[in-house]
Scaffold this motif. Sequence first.
Motif, mmCIF file in Angstrom:
data_model
loop_
_atom_site.group_PDB
_atom_site.id
_atom_site.type_symbol
_atom_site.label_atom_id
_atom_site.label_comp_id
_atom_site.label_asym_id
_atom_site.label_seq_id
_atom_site.Cartn_x
_atom_site.Cartn_y
_atom_site.Cartn_z
ATOM 1 N N ASP A 98 -11.814 -1.580 -4.355
ATOM 2 C CA ASP A 98 -11.092 -2.593 -3.670
ATOM 3 C C ASP A 98 -9.469 -2.343 -3.781
ATOM 4 O O ASP A 98 -8.798 -2.292 -4.781
ATOM 5 N N PHE A 99 -9.060 -1.873 -2.704
ATOM 6 C CA PHE A 99 -7.540 -1.791 -2.162
ATOM 7 C C PHE A 99 -6.859 -2.824 -1.736
ATOM 8 O O PHE A 99 -5.694 -2.595 -1.170
ATOM 9 N N THR A 100 -7.364 -3.903 -1.775
ATOM 10 C CA THR A 100 -6.677 -5.216 -1.202
ATOM 11 C C THR A 100 -5.488 -5.753 -2.046
ATOM 12 O O THR A 100 -4.629 -6.211 -1.538
ATOM 13 N N ARG A 110 -8.143 -4.357 4.005
ATOM 14 C CA ARG A 110 -7.030 -5.325 4.057
ATOM 15 C C ARG A 110 -7.330 -6.359 5.341
ATOM 16 O O ARG A 110 -6.997 -7.555 5.338
ATOM 17 N N LEU A 158 -2.112 5.265 -3.641
ATOM 18 C CA LEU A 158 -3.177 6.170 -3.630
ATOM 19 C C LEU A 158 -2.518 7.663 -3.895
ATOM 20 O O LEU A 158 -1.446 7.697 -3.200
ATOM 21 N N LEU A 196 0.863 -1.309 0.038
ATOM 22 C CA LEU A 196 -0.019 -0.215 0.152
ATOM 23 C C LEU A 196 0.851 1.219 0.155
ATOM 24 O O LEU A 196 1.699 1.246 0.935
ATOM 25 N N ALA A 250 -8.379 1.654 3.041
ATOM 26 C CA ALA A 250 -7.637 0.706 2.435
ATOM 27 C C ALA A 250 -7.136 -0.393 3.589
ATOM 28 O O ALA A 250 -7.145 -1.317 3.271
ATOM 29 N N TYR A 282 -4.686 4.716 -7.959
ATOM 30 C CA TYR A 282 -5.936 5.316 -7.716
ATOM 31 C C TYR A 282 -5.555 6.882 -7.404
ATOM 32 O O TYR A 282 -5.074 7.204 -6.405
ATOM 33 N N SER A 332 -1.649 -1.352 -4.363
ATOM 34 C CA SER A 332 -2.230 -0.083 -4.646
ATOM 35 C C SER A 332 -1.319 1.065 -4.230
ATOM 36 O O SER A 332 -0.669 1.320 -3.391
ATOM 37 N N TYR A 369 -14.773 6.393 -3.050
ATOM 38 C CA TYR A 369 -13.814 5.604 -2.683
ATOM 39 C C TYR A 369 -13.727 4.363 -1.794
ATOM 40 O O TYR A 369 -13.037 3.351 -1.754
#
Length: 265
Positions: free
Chosen positions: A205-207, A261, A212, A116, A257, A191, A210, A201
């Motif tokens: 899906d931020f898993t 997760r 940001l 992340l 996020a 993103y 990603s 937001y």
Amino acid sequence: MKHITSFQNPSIKNLLQLQSKSKQRRKQNVFVVEGQQEVDLCQSSGFEFVEVYFCPELYDEAKLKSVALNNAEVNSVSEKIYQKIAYRGGTEGIIAIVKAKKSTIAEVKFANQTPLILVVEAPEKPGNIGALLRTADASGVDAVLIADLKTDLYHPNTIRSSVGTVFTNQIGVGTSTEIINFLQSNSIAIYAAILQEAKDYTAIDFTSASALVVGTESSGLTEQWREASRQNIIIPMQGKVDSMNVSVATGVLLFEAVRQRKTST
């Protein structure tokens, strides 16, 4: 160990130059850090101390044993001198000159397959950078990438406002093009926090891996990031204004996020 009582001492003059002029920091490849917490975080993050100054009236000399001095030059200073060289009030009587680390994209490494990342484009205010680094540290991001940095990463205001998290975050600095190429080559989805053609937001899906991306409050993100973005994202506003402080907005996005997760594990 020397005890310094004169404002005309060359070391004191140099220290003041380093605090006030980014040109001198770049030339000598060092920066200044003050306060026990910041010194401790700097030490634990593997930075090398070059010089250390402490005021016996304000600082217990025995504490120096806990600082990884290696071959650093240690000087005591009078209280009058310390009040002159202290960048902010209320610090604990210790100031250090520290060797800067490389902060290039090439230095950034990930410990997992789904990092992340926070990307900040063109930040120019040291205080804002510090606040963003503090938010990044709190959310536990794997790296902070700064695109087209407009100021000095080790500006005293950045260190102060970050509360030392400029040392705890893994930071990579480069151009927008370099960072976009780096993210794409590592299959990291981008993103971008942009109003146009954006989705809520919470619907994203931020898993997976990603990044940001946030811009400045005044200018937002450039077209380059809009084109590179997999999906633009937006935080729906519930009040009368249509924006919020960039550090607050960044915290909202990052912790969403983080929440996803945790839920997915």
